[in-house]
Enzyme design. Structure first.
Site, PDB file in Angstrom:
ATOM      1  N   HIS A  74       0.844  -1.207   0.000  1.00  0.00           N
ATOM      2  CA  HIS A  74       0.000   0.000   0.000  1.00  0.00           C
ATOM      3  C   HIS A  74       0.874   1.250   0.000  1.00  0.00           C
ATOM      4  CE1 HIS A  74      -2.752  -2.861   2.282  1.00  0.00           C
ATOM      5  NE2 HIS A  74      -3.511  -2.483   1.273  1.00  0.00           N
TER       6      HIS A  74
ATOM      7  N   GLY B 295      -3.345  -1.196  -6.895  1.00  0.00           N
ATOM      8  CA  GLY B 295      -2.278  -2.171  -7.105  1.00  0.00           C
ATOM      9  C   GLY B 295      -2.612  -3.122  -8.241  1.00  0.00           C
TER      10      GLY B 295
ATOM     11  N   SER C 298      -2.335  -8.356   2.984  1.00  0.00           N
ATOM     12  CA  SER C 298      -2.740  -8.383   4.396  1.00  0.00           C
ATOM     13  C   SER C 298      -3.040  -9.814   4.823  1.00  0.00           C
ATOM     14  CB  SER C 298      -3.988  -7.531   4.613  1.00  0.00           C
ATOM     15  OG  SER C 298      -3.753  -6.251   4.114  1.00  0.00           O
TER      16      SER C 298
END
Ligand code: PAF
Length: 295
Positions: free
Chosen positions: A37, A156, A195
């Site tokens: 990120h 992304g 994540s």
């Protein structure tokens, strides 16, 4: 850094920046920010005068059996990381702000009444396994665009299907917003940062490099002149088979713009080799955009 919790406050803030002549970038995220990120945020800071990052775990893009409740949340940690990078605004609305009557039982509503969606692009790859996921993404991104009023949105390329869908969304629906794609950030052994990597145990983490090995095998096959899509898929399958705990959801090669399956890789075209793999309950994805050589 301004922390904004309501759509009104966000819109007033964005209008103010625009009146000062600033160009605006938005980096939408689900939070629990990692280096992947932060790389997108750095791109936004290079591309625009004013950068907003949104942190919103969007319920409409999670299926009923998916990890919405357990999805990692760390707003305080995210704030510190974004402040340190020099981000101008953090937009972190509560769910009721983005979906005001989504759970209003008195009106017998269990979701929004207006949605934004795409056709066909969401039927392949992840879309074939995650019902309505991309409808949730395109709806929330549209709302975030209206709240944050950016000139560019940074996403992304690790979420390749999302990236391609959002490019079509802004083009087909005439949003005056450019979609900028950020390269996938990887661990030293090639695993794409996510994540969800935090859910892997040691053995799974070690085997999870097969996703990168599979898309690398696909890239090498295509760049080496392979034009049979099934042969490229076989190269991915061979790499994935080396991980005993990997449950492969899909390994596919599609047209990089339409996301539709292809048999033959035409010289000069761009293709997308993509994989989704479960380790236990943890679902990981990876991909490679590859240009088919002309000679
Ligand atoms: O890629 C994500 O993190 C999410 O799908 C996004 C774009 C923030 C929409 O909720």
């Amino acid at each position: 850094m301004e922390v904004l919790r309501t759509v009104d406050d966000m819109q007033v803030h964005a209008d103010g920046a625009r009146q000062e002549g600033q160009s605006l970038a938005l980096v939408p995220t689900l939070g629990a920010l990692h280096e992947g990120h932060l790389a997108l945020v750095r791109t936004a800071l290079e591309e625009a005068d004013h950068v907003t990052v949104s942190v919103f775990v969007n319920p409409t893009q999670f299926g009923p059996d998916e990890d919405y409740d357990d999805y990692p949340r760390d707003l305080e940690g995210d704030k510190e990381k974004l402040k340190a990078l020099g981000v101008d605004a953090l937009f972190a609305p509560p769910v009721e702000e983005m979906y005001p009557y989504a759970d209003d039982e008195s009106r017998q509503l269990s979701g929004p009444l207006a949605w934004v969606g795409v056709d066909r692009l969401d039927e392949t790859l992840c879309g074939a396994y995650r019902d309505d996921h991309f409808r949730g993404v395109t709806t929330v991104v549209t709302k975030l665009f209206h709240a944050c009023k950016p000139d560019i949105g940074v996403f992304g390329k690790k979420d390749a299907q999302q990236y391609v869908i959002l490019k079509h969304l802004v083009e087909d629906l005439l949003f005056d917003i450019d979609i900028v794609g950020g390269a996938t950030v990887r661990e030293a052994d090639g695993l794409a940062q996510s994540s969800r990597n935090a859910y892997l145990d040691d053995a799974e983490r070690e085997q999870a490099t097969v996703l990168y090995e599979a898309v690398t095998a696909a890239r090498e096959a295509v760049e080496g002149g392979e034009q049979d899509a099934q042969a490229v898929v076989r190269a991915m399958d061979t790499a994935l088979a080396t991980a005993p705990d990997a449950e492969v959801e899909y390994a596919e090669v599609v047209d990089a713009h339409t996301l539709q399956p292809i048999d033959h890789l035409a010289p000069g075209e761009e293709v997308l080799a993509a994989v989704a793999v479960y380790f236990g309950d943890t679902r990981l994805i990876d991909n490679a955009f590859v240009q088919v050589p002309t000679a």
